[in-house]
Design an enzyme around this catalytic site. Structure first.
Site, short mmCIF file in Angstrom:
data_model
loop_
_atom_site.label_atom_id
_atom_site.label_comp_id
_atom_site.label_asym_id
_atom_site.label_seq_id
_atom_site.Cartn_x
_atom_site.Cartn_y
_atom_site.Cartn_z
N TYR A 101 -2.13 -71.95 -4.81
CA TYR A 101 -2.97 -71.13 -5.75
C TYR A 101 -3.30 -71.32 -7.31
O TYR A 101 -4.33 -71.56 -7.54
CB TYR A 101 -2.11 -69.63 -5.66
N SER A 158 -7.09 -67.54 -13.57
CA SER A 158 -5.55 -67.19 -13.51
C SER A 158 -4.98 -68.09 -14.71
O SER A 158 -5.13 -69.12 -14.92
CB SER A 158 -4.97 -67.37 -12.44
#
Length: 730
Positions: A611, A598
């Site tokens: 995350y 990401s």
């Protein structure tokens, strides 16, 4: 006389008068063909021809002319439609005999045979574009309205016996005539025409080493005659069946299912790597009772060495299989690998000698000398092909060859085609021309691509993208139902491929579904076992599975979120990579792996500590795996920005929460997709390109990374984020 419909034991009587009687003559021919093709005991996949001579109005003169409708080149009787049939002026076809006789190089092996096929298009009725089969003259020269030419196992069994001519009279009581082996074509058709003309009461002809042809004035009676020929042969074989001493009796015991599965899991990638020395192959495993009875038998080495008899068989299976010397009860796995390597080396040397002995100056170049069929006592058969469809059909054809040998050995002694005759078929100029006409293979045509997270979002889009390039796709997901839905969509688009499931042949086609929890090593191992048994190995692995959990102020809850995030987003990729590594090493074939990370790995944000940190670790995992798996496997990362469309990470409640967070107007009555579009448009405005990022954008990048176009790129993370300057490399 033909049997009554309920009396058949070895074929299925499928004719329905109330259906057939409503059809036009051409539709009736298609119907007959489909009914014959539905029963695999009647003919091979893609094999056999049916025909009807039908009066049609000439489009130029309006006069009534006789037209031969005959199943054309390619296609399969079971699935054929009108478009699969050639249509030719019967009088023009017959006139070609003068052309053939004028060729200086006469005889059924002559180049004149090949030239005749090119003449067929001058006889086409109504500009029908379907290419005519080499068997077209056979259907034309038999002066009957309806003709079937088939390759049933039971009939080929009789046609492959050393005393096949004597048995023809004995089995069918004079109703079938006999023609010894001749290569299909004009000369063989002329021989059949002559023997038919001299015996007008006969029902058909047994073609040595090949199959049979039969005829009738009516379509239904032609169908029934075909069934009679096959049923009669099958009953004769049944009466002489050798029971427990079939193939000389049993020599080896089969491995237990669990031991066979473990052995195949270890062996298939090794075998795939070794047979794929020139090009990669996809495998099909067959372990049914009939196959095991053969490979475990006393006579299997002798019969396997003789090779196959019917041309339809060895065009797929090559002139013979590789029988591996292996005692399943006493030999180790390591011994199996060594024996396979030695057998493979000898097989390739034998094939090269066969080519040198039989080829001439005009022969095409020698093809890949690797076997397409491997037989292992106690284990079964492994068939290889350029794709799953081809390997399944190869397995099916050698299964037919086993049945032919069983029948022949029951009533007499099996014989195969002489090497020169086999070579003349395998390296036939027409066969070579057909191969040259094949379209170029797609980028991933011989690859097995495992997409983890394929149930939705980026993973599903990636599965669709690599399938478009010809990949065999394993749709893996923690949710099996979602994985199955993606696999079904791919199968609906690309088809199951020709061939049949059942009888121990793995039924998968271009896509399969698998359930996997990437945080559980046993689950990953089980998934890869399923893949290996389905295709023989792996080539590319793309991990799109990930987890995002919103955080709050509860430390205990956040601790669990941290654990879960690292478990899925980091450990999961490591577990998959380390398990795939053992398979890649056994194959010794180049591979590729993509991990989805990401842009959050490079951009610090409030509320996504676990995350973002896990994705940063995943970025480094990409680099570590690139080092670990080199030089055989390239490992790269794909870093998306906020992909809202179709993402399981953006359920409705999270989308609404984000819209509220950014004070974006919305209505609770709006659909989830409409709300996602609002949020995606907002995120797009924060990028340099001002465009929403979609799963398809990520899929395109994932495909690029495994396509081979970036073969010198490894250890890199590619951002597909629309241009977030905050994520630029520092």
């Amino acid at each position: 006389m033909p049997y009554k419909p309920d009396d058949y034991r070895h074929v299925n009587y499928l004719w329905e008068d109330d259906v057939a009687d409503q059809l036009s003559p051409v539709e009736n021919l298609v119907y007959r063909s489909n009914k014959l093709g539905e029963d695999q005991r009647i003919t091979n996949t893609g094999g056999g021809n049916t025909s009807a001579k039908i009066m049609e109005a000439d489009p130029l003169t309006g006069e009534s002319v006789e037209v031969l409708w005959v199943k054309g080149s390619g296609g399969d009787l079971r699935t054929s439609t009108k478009e699969n049939f050639s249509s030719l002026y019967e009088d023009k076809l017959k006139a070609l005999d003068d052309v053939y006789q004028n060729y200086e190089d006469k005889g059924y092996k002559s180049a004149g045979e090949d030239r005749m096929v090119g003449m067929f298009k001058h006889c086409n009725f109504c500009l029908n574009p379907r290419a005519s089969s080499i068997d077209t003259p056979l259907h034309s020269m038999i002066d009957e309205k309806h003709v079937d030419h088939l390759h049933p196992n039971a009939v080929i069994s009789i046609a492959s016996c050393k005393d096949q001519e004597r048995l023809t009279e004995l089995v069918w009581g004079g109703k079938l005539l006999y023609v010894p082996w001749m290569r299909p074509g004009w000369e063989a058709a002329k021989e059949c025409e002559n023997i038919y003309a001299a015996n007008p009461e006969a029902w058909g002809i047994l073609l040595g080493q090949h199959g049979h042809t039969n005829w009738s004035s009516e379509s239904k009676s032609c169908y029934e005659t075909s069934l009679w020929v096959i049923e009669t042969a099958a009953r004769f074989i049944e009466e002489h069946d050798k029971g427990e001493v079939t193939f000389g009796g049993q020599k080896y015991q089969s491995l237990a299912d669990d031991k066979r599965t473990q052995l195949l899991r270890d062996f298939l990638p090794v075998a795939r790597g070794l047979v794929s020395s020139k090009v990669k192959f996809i495998g099909t495993v067959q372990t049914d009772e009939a196959t095991l009875r053969f490979v475990n038998s006393v006579d299997a080495p002798r019969l396997a060495e003789l090779g196959t008899s019917c041309p339809d068989h060895f065009l797929r299976t090559k002139i013979k299989p590789l029988y591996v010397d292996f005692d399943p009860q006493n030999d180790s796995y390591e011994q199996l690998v060594e024996n396979f390597k030695a057998g493979l080396e000898k097989y390739r040397a034998d094939y090269a000698a066969y080519y040198e002995q039989c080829s001439n100056a005009d022969s095409p170049a020698m093809r890949d000398p690797s076997p397409t069929v491997v037989l292992i006592p106690g284990v079964g058969m492994i068939a290889w092909g350029k794709n799953k469809s081809e390997s399944r059909v190869t397995a099916e054809f050698y299964n037919c060859a086993i049945e032919v040998m069983r029948g022949a050995e029951a009533v007499s002694e099996y014989t195969a085609l002489p090497a020169q005759e086999a070579f003349d078929i395998e390296y036939w100029a027409l066969e070579e021309a057909k191969l040259q006409r094949m379209p170029p293979e797609k980028t991933l045509a011989r690859d097995v691509v495992v997409v983890i997270g394929a149930g939705d979002g980026i993973g599903k889009a990636t599965a669709m993208r690599v399938a478009k390039e010809g990949a065999h796709v394993v749709c893996a997901d923690i949710g099996l139902e979602k994985a199955e839905q993606t696999a079904k969509e791919l199968t609906d688009i690309y088809g199951q491929g020709i061939g049949v499931s059942g009888s121990g042949i793995s039924a998968c086609g271009p896509a399969i579904a698998a359930q996997v929890d990437i945080t559980n090593r046993q689950s990953v191992q089980d998934m890869f076992t399923q893949v290996i048994l389905a295709y023989g190995g792996i080539d590319k692995v793309i991990v799109t599975a990930g987890v995002f959990i919103a955080e709050g102020d509860d430390f205990d809850r956040n601790d669990k979120i941290f654990e879960k995030s690292f478990d899925v987003n980091v450990k999961g990729g490591y577990v998959v990579g380390s398990e795939a590594q053992t398979i890649w090493q056994k194959q010794n074939l180049p591979g590729a792996m993509v991990l989805t990370t990401s842009v959050n790995a490079a951009v610090s944000k409030k509320g996504s500590l676990a995350y973002d940190t896990s994705k940063s670790a995943a970025n480094h995992l990409v680099r570590e795996l690139a080092v670990t798996l080199s030089p055989l496997v390239n490992v790269n990362g794909l870093a998306p920005a906020t992909v809202v469309q179709g993402s399981s990470m953006f359920p409705r409640d999270r989308v609404i929460s984000s819209l509220s967070k950014y004070d974006l107007p919305f209505d609770e009555s709006e659909s989830t997709e409409a709300l996602r579009d609002k949020l995606a448009s907002f995120y797009a405005q924060r990028t340099l390109t001002k465009q929403p990022i979609t799963p398809d954008d990520q899929a395109e990048a994932a495909y690029l990374l495994v396509s081979g176009q970036l073969s010198k790129t490894t250890g890199q993370v590619i951002s597909v984020d629309g241009g977030l300057h905050e994520a630029f490399l520092r």
